[in-house]
Design a protein around this motif. Structure first.
Motif, PDB file in Angstrom:
ATOM      1  N   THR A  18       2.979   6.837  32.967  1.00 43.88           N
ATOM      2  CA  THR A  18       3.049   8.143  33.600  1.00 43.88           C
ATOM      3  C   THR A  18       4.477   8.425  34.046  1.00 43.88           C
ATOM      4  O   THR A  18       5.285   7.509  34.218  1.00 43.88           O
ATOM      5  CB  THR A  18       2.111   8.246  34.822  1.00 43.88           C
ATOM      6  N   ARG A  29       4.863  16.889  39.555  1.00 48.58           N
ATOM      7  CA  ARG A  29       3.728  16.765  38.628  1.00 48.58           C
ATOM      8  C   ARG A  29       3.714  15.361  38.043  1.00 48.58           C
ATOM      9  O   ARG A  29       4.759  14.789  37.751  1.00 48.58           O
ATOM     10  CB  ARG A  29       3.842  17.782  37.483  1.00 48.58           C
ATOM     11  N   ARG A  30       2.508  14.821  37.883  1.00 56.43           N
ATOM     12  CA  ARG A  30       2.352  13.516  37.221  1.00 56.43           C
ATOM     13  C   ARG A  30       1.868  13.780  35.800  1.00 56.43           C
ATOM     14  O   ARG A  30       0.833  14.404  35.586  1.00 56.43           O
ATOM     15  CB  ARG A  30       1.364  12.635  37.974  1.00 56.43           C
ATOM     16  N   TYR A  31       2.654  13.302  34.833  1.00 50.21           N
ATOM     17  CA  TYR A  31       2.342  13.535  33.425  1.00 50.21           C
ATOM     18  C   TYR A  31       2.056  12.203  32.748  1.00 50.21           C
ATOM     19  O   TYR A  31       2.853  11.265  32.840  1.00 50.21           O
ATOM     20  CB  TYR A  31       3.509  14.247  32.732  1.00 50.21           C
ATOM     21  N   ASP A  32       0.933  12.120  32.060  1.00 50.80           N
ATOM     22  CA  ASP A  32       0.510  10.896  31.379  1.00 50.80           C
ATOM     23  C   ASP A  32       0.995  10.918  29.931  1.00 50.80           C
ATOM     24  O   ASP A  32       0.561  11.753  29.132  1.00 50.80           O
ATOM     25  CB  ASP A  32      -1.010  10.782  31.432  1.00 50.80           C
ATOM     26  N   THR A  83       4.375  22.402  29.392  1.00 47.99           N
ATOM     27  CA  THR A  83       3.280  21.430  29.264  1.00 47.99           C
ATOM     28  C   THR A  83       3.270  20.488  30.459  1.00 47.99           C
ATOM     29  O   THR A  83       2.220  20.227  31.047  1.00 47.99           O
ATOM     30  CB  THR A  83       3.430  20.635  27.952  1.00 47.99           C
ATOM     31  N   VAL A  84       4.424  19.974  30.828  1.00 48.64           N
ATOM     32  CA  VAL A  84       4.519  19.057  31.967  1.00 48.64           C
ATOM     33  C   VAL A  84       4.125  19.779  33.255  1.00 48.64           C
ATOM     34  O   VAL A  84       3.412  19.231  34.099  1.00 48.64           O
ATOM     35  CB  VAL A  84       5.934  18.456  32.083  1.00 48.64           C
ATOM     36  N   TYR A  85       4.564  21.022  33.393  1.00 51.60           N
ATOM     37  CA  TYR A  85       4.280  21.792  34.608  1.00 51.60           C
ATOM     38  C   TYR A  85       2.780  22.037  34.796  1.00 51.60           C
ATOM     39  O   TYR A  85       2.306  22.180  35.921  1.00 51.60           O
ATOM     40  CB  TYR A  85       5.035  23.123  34.573  1.00 51.60           C
ATOM     41  N   GLN A  86       2.028  22.061  33.715  1.00 49.85           N
ATOM     42  CA  GLN A  86       0.586  22.290  33.792  1.00 49.85           C
ATOM     43  C   GLN A  86      -0.196  21.034  34.163  1.00 49.85           C
ATOM     44  O   GLN A  86      -1.400  21.102  34.384  1.00 49.85           O
ATOM     45  CB  GLN A  86       0.071  22.851  32.472  1.00 49.85           C
ATOM     46  N   SER A  87       0.482  19.888  34.260  1.00 47.02           N
ATOM     47  CA  SER A  87      -0.209  18.658  34.623  1.00 47.02           C
ATOM     48  C   SER A  87      -0.472  18.623  36.122  1.00 47.02           C
ATOM     49  O   SER A  87      -0.078  19.514  36.874  1.00 47.02           O
ATOM     50  CB  SER A  87       0.593  17.443  34.154  1.00 47.02           C
ATOM     51  N   GLU A  88      -1.119  17.557  36.563  1.00 51.55           N
ATOM     52  CA  GLU A  88      -1.568  17.426  37.951  1.00 51.55           C
ATOM     53  C   GLU A  88      -0.424  17.466  38.958  1.00 51.55           C
ATOM     54  O   GLU A  88       0.538  16.710  38.851  1.00 51.55           O
ATOM     55  CB  GLU A  88      -2.318  16.096  38.087  1.00 51.55           C
TER      56      GLU A  88
END
Length: 98
Positions: A18, A29-32, A83-88
């Protein structure tokens, strides 16, 4: 904030594969990355833990891995900042460390 263009200002590796992405609007944001790594191809180098953690940086206003070692924005592995911004959205993991 419909007109906000997400821009990452800091990237920090997390557990597993992550990444914590710190955005210019103050959000984190945390991105997997594991699903990308599992697909292989251009993401294959990220399976190496040392490469994943030591080459992680910010290029092109997003999380990126410096492939060339010269911080060349055309020679990196990066993920679209939208895409990253839409993560948790998460709390700052670095605050827990201090």
């Amino acid at each position: 904030m419909d007109s906000y263009f997400p821009a990452v200002v800091q990237a920090v590796p997390g557990e597993g594969r992550t990444v914590y992405a710190y955005f210019s609007d103050g959000s984190i944001r945390r991105y997997d990355m594991q699903p990308h790594i599992d697909r292989g191809g251009v993401f294959a180098p990220l399976a190496d833990e040392t490469f994943f953690t030591e080459r992680l940086t910010v290029l092109n206003d997003t999380i990126a891995w410096d492939v060339s070692g010269h911080f060349d924005p055309t020679a990196c592995i990066d993920i679209d900042p939208f895409t990253v911004y839409q993560s948790e959205a998460v709390a700052d993991p670095l605050e827990a460390v201090s």
